[in-house]
Enzyme design. Sequence first.
Site, PDB file in Angstrom:
ATOM      1  N   LYS A  51     -42.491  35.741   0.389  1.00  0.00           N
ATOM      2  CA  LYS A  51     -41.428  35.129  -0.429  1.00  0.00           C
ATOM      3  C   LYS A  51     -42.047  34.331  -1.571  1.00  0.00           C
ATOM      4  O   LYS A  51     -41.602  34.409  -2.719  1.00  0.00           O
ATOM      5  CB  LYS A  51     -40.516  34.247   0.447  1.00  0.00           C
ATOM      6  CG  LYS A  51     -39.644  35.083   1.381  1.00  0.00           C
ATOM      7  CD  LYS A  51     -38.833  34.268   2.388  1.00  0.00           C
ATOM      8  CE  LYS A  51     -38.099  35.229   3.324  1.00  0.00           C
ATOM      9  NZ  LYS A  51     -37.265  34.578   4.328  1.00  0.00           N
ATOM     10  N   GLN A  95     -36.982  29.067   7.070  1.00  0.00           N
ATOM     11  CA  GLN A  95     -37.315  30.333   7.723  1.00  0.00           C
ATOM     12  C   GLN A  95     -36.884  30.280   9.193  1.00  0.00           C
ATOM     13  O   GLN A  95     -37.170  29.320   9.898  1.00  0.00           O
ATOM     14  CB  GLN A  95     -38.839  30.581   7.593  1.00  0.00           C
ATOM     15  CG  GLN A  95     -39.295  31.930   8.104  1.00  0.00           C
ATOM     16  CD  GLN A  95     -38.742  33.106   7.311  1.00  0.00           C
ATOM     17  OE1 GLN A  95     -38.437  32.994   6.128  1.00  0.00           O
ATOM     18  NE2 GLN A  95     -38.583  34.239   7.960  1.00  0.00           N
ATOM     19  N   ASP A 118     -29.959  32.194   1.129  1.00  0.00           N
ATOM     20  CA  ASP A 118     -29.919  33.145   2.245  1.00  0.00           C
ATOM     21  C   ASP A 118     -28.491  33.646   2.490  1.00  0.00           C
ATOM     22  O   ASP A 118     -28.299  34.623   3.203  1.00  0.00           O
ATOM     23  CB  ASP A 118     -30.406  32.465   3.531  1.00  0.00           C
ATOM     24  CG  ASP A 118     -31.874  32.750   3.831  1.00  0.00           C
ATOM     25  OD1 ASP A 118     -32.350  33.833   3.465  1.00  0.00           O
ATOM     26  OD2 ASP A 118     -32.526  31.885   4.443  1.00  0.00           O
TER      27      ASP A 118
END
Length: 281
Positions: A51, A95, A118
């Site tokens: 990422k 995460q 997200d």
Amino acid sequence: MLIYGKVVSADTRAKLRTQVEEFEKRAGRKPCLAVIIVGEDPASQTYVRNKIAGCAEVGMRSLHYEYADGTPQSEIEKTLNDLATDDTVDGILVQLPLPKGYDERKLLSLIPDEKDVDGFSPTNLGLLAMNKPRTISCTPFGVMKMLETTGVKLEGKNAVVIGRSNTVGKPMAMLLLNANCTVTVCHSKTENLAEITSKADILVAAIGRPKFVTADMVKDGAIVIDVGINRVDGKLVGDVDFENVEKKASFITPVPGGVGPMTITMLLANTLQAAEAKANK
Ligand code: GUN
């Protein structure tokens, strides 16, 4: 025919790079993604590294916070609160999964909806359910982009999603429904699974079990999307028995090089979108 996420992803990133440059010229700063990881799970560390590298590739700024398992929850909450009010930060992600003992819902609730790149927040999931999407969860969003590349009309097709997670299965089903598919969601308690999957024109496997979808479960000519990333003897294996299912499918995604690369690309797209929404406010 194979749908190479890697290729679709590279094309999308090239376009993002230009859009990021244009944003920077207009706004006088780069879009910025903050990534928080807790613990040492090797798969999560790889995703986070990718990422951060993805941000650099398209010219975005990134912030990387790494906490050891055992760090007090309050310390991570403080970081999230600081990032929430920092005007130079456009996207925040924690995460998942978090190590045992952390309150995931509490931590995620500290990410403002506008910075939830997200697409995991109740508001963002709710907007998607209402077909008024703002930020779309990255993996299902990537799958829709890959389906677009087939040129196949989705409207009216039978779509079957195996898996009902809040991060993949549910938003995937909502996106397919919004695209006018007839959608069935299957899961671990589903009876007669093969009977249902073998009627699917579009089959999305998001189960997390290696080679779970076998050829007898697939309709001739189906589009098969494999979201699975399983490690078997150090090798990446999808949820689909690729060698045998490939012979029946009209289109199929490989693992690796399929859905995986698209997920991070859509995260970058979501971050740019969040930056632009903020700049246009
Ligand atoms: N863990 C596995 N996939 C994801 C994802 O898309 N976002 C976050 N935050 N964690 C993940």
